[in-house]
Design an enzyme around this catalytic site. Structure first.
Site, PDB file in Angstrom:
ATOM      1  N   HIS A  33      -2.841   3.650  -2.233  1.00  0.00           N
ATOM      2  CA  HIS A  33      -1.624   3.332  -2.992  1.00  0.00           C
ATOM      3  C   HIS A  33      -1.043   4.566  -3.673  1.00  0.00           C
ATOM      4  CE1 HIS A  33       1.374   1.001  -4.917  1.00  0.00           C
ATOM      5  NE2 HIS A  33       0.695  -0.104  -5.090  1.00  0.00           N
TER       6      HIS A  33
ATOM      7  N   GLU B 215      12.764  -2.475  12.926  1.00  0.00           N
ATOM      8  CA  GLU B 215      13.003  -2.627  14.361  1.00  0.00           C
ATOM      9  C   GLU B 215      12.245  -1.541  15.132  1.00  0.00           C
ATOM     10  OE1 GLU B 215      14.152  -4.569  17.489  1.00  0.00           O
ATOM     11  OE2 GLU B 215      15.435  -5.077  15.789  1.00  0.00           O
TER      12      GLU B 215
END
Length: 453
Positions: free
Chosen positions: A173, A398
């Site tokens: 993180h 995408e």
């Protein structure tokens, strides 16, 4: 109104996915990168733990899983040039006692695996299946890494019998927040399609360095100072209580219609525009605070509840941070109320309390919080944290083989973290994962439908 998953999924659930590891390798930057140490801000410093996500893709006739794995491995090698820190390793600066990233090109881990089931056979993708942990490797048996070598990025492509596959990623993180990870995925997808980066990453974390000298100009009840024994400065400390406890977990589903009704109710009561996040958070805060198992009713009503949630500070700073900033640019906003207030106040008032947390997050407040972290070794502190993956949009990225059918975090159930994540069918719906002891869960469920109704 809202629907509920029980402890067992409504669809058949395979908790053992019988994943077989086929290959493990280290991936290095495709070009030489300069050796350097990367400064980590005070926000990055407290986030030294791994975040795991899984992205599920249906079969594509032009992109069988073995071909996808090849393209992703090549794209990963290329992306480790602009994101050179991902191929590095965390280290502790002996002089300052601070964590930093040694950009040493030690590499990221790339795993190819297979599952004997089809994507449909593994069950409901929305349900937090413990079996999803198998889609991101955690131990390495082939000696590609030393015992003390902890990569910041692990990438696993797991093929299913149907031709679909899962892309699992584990990143520390300290390297990314949700927005910068989304941009990383967009850049990875672009490179996999042999296109240029969609966004050039901004890797300099000094923009969120503390002021010199640090100036704490606000109270920060959302933070708590920890006493860290000498010599253990680099060790992780829990942000929330990690005491082992038997927990039930359930998913409370709110449809887009439910959320619209909540927004209409709150807006009609106070005449102000309200957001979907604020009304859902207000509803969940009420239920969580009032489900606390107190010894008597008076003790419960007098108890103060503090709820935390993350706020992106990029646009709140002066000057603003670029959207391309790769580090953690989020701070914990808070809302506080006595439980009696949460029980009796009009819904719009609870929503307003939630909204005030983000309104409080000005440039000066954010700088004060960062400076507080410079003076105090501390962590966010509250009764619980709302961790929202709802609008991050990982499923909208995408790739050459299309968008994911679903993207989700690998969930580890904790009483003090309530998770918001998107629905697979209703784009504007939300699923709320709650983990509580049995008695508190019964209260929470009762209150949820009472307040929702």
């Amino acid at each position: 109104m809202g629907c509920l998953y029980q402890e067992s999924s409504p669809l058949p659930l395979l908790q053992d996915l019988n994943v077989k590891i086929q290959d493990i390798s280290l991936v290095f930057p495709s070009q030489e990168t300069p050796r350097k140490s990367m400064f980590l801000s005070n926000i990055d410093q407290v986030l030294n733990f791994n975040v795991e996500t899984v992205h599920f893709f249906p079969p594509h006739k032009d992109f069988p899983p073995h071909f996808v794995a090849q393209k992703l491995k090549k794209a990963l090698s290329e992306i480790l040039v602009p994101y050179d820190f991902l191929a590095g390793r965390l280290s502790c600066n002996a002089k300052t006692g601070r964590l930093e990233i040694d950009c040493n090109a030690a590499g990221a881990v790339f795993v190819v695996a297979s599952c004997e089931f089809t994507l449909d056979e593994i069950g409901d993708l929305v349900y937090p299946n413990p079996g999803f942990k198998q889609l991101i490797i955690k131990s390495f048996d082939n000696n590609i890494l030393g015992k003390e070598d902890h990569p910041l990025c692990i990438f696993q492509v797991t093929s299913f019998k149907c031709g679909g596959f899962a892309m699992g990623l584990s990143t520390n993180h300290a390297t990314f927040d949700g927005l910068s990870f989304k941009i990383f995925l967009q850049n990875l997808a672009a490179l996999a399609a042999d296109k240029p980066l969609t966004v050039i990453p901004s890797n300099d974390r000094h923009a969120l360095a503390a002021r010199s000298p640090p100036r704490v100009t606000h109270d920060h009840p959302e933070m708590i100072k920890l006493i860290i024994p000498p010599g253990q400065e680099s060790n992780n400390a829990p942000i929330f209580d990690a005491t082992p406890e038997d927990l039930d977990f359930k998913i409370f589903r709110l449809t887009s219609s439910d959320i619209s009704d909540l927004k209409t109710k709150a807006a009609s009561e106070n005449g102000k525009h309200v957001t979907g996040f604020n009304v859902v958070t207000a509803l969940i805060w009420r239920c969580k605070a009032l489900s606390y198992n107190a010894s008597d009713e008076n003790e419960q009503l007098d108890r103060e509840s503090r709820m935390l949630y993350a706020v992106d500070i990029r646009s709140r700073l002066n000057p603003p941070l670029p959207v391309s900033y790769t580090g953690n640019a989020v701070l914990s906003a808070y809302a506080t109320a006595r439980c009696e207030e949460l029980k009796t106040e009009a819904f719009w008032k609870v929503v307003e309390r939630v909204a005030e947390g983000a309104k409080r997050m000005s440039d000066e407040y954010a700088r004060s919080a960062i400076d507080w972290g410079e003076i105090n070794r501390g962590y966010p502190h509250g009764e619980f944290l709302v961790s929202s993956w709802w609008r991050l949009g990982f499923s909208k990225v995408e790739y050459p083989w299309g968008k994911p059918r679903y993207s989700c975090p690998v969930v580890y159930h904790k009483k003090d973290i309530i998770l918001f994540f998107p629905d697979i069918d209703d784009e504007n719906g939300i699923n709320v994962l709650v983990s509580l002891p049995s008695k508190e869960m019964l209260k929470f469920e009762t209150l949820f439908y009472e307040f929702l109704g």
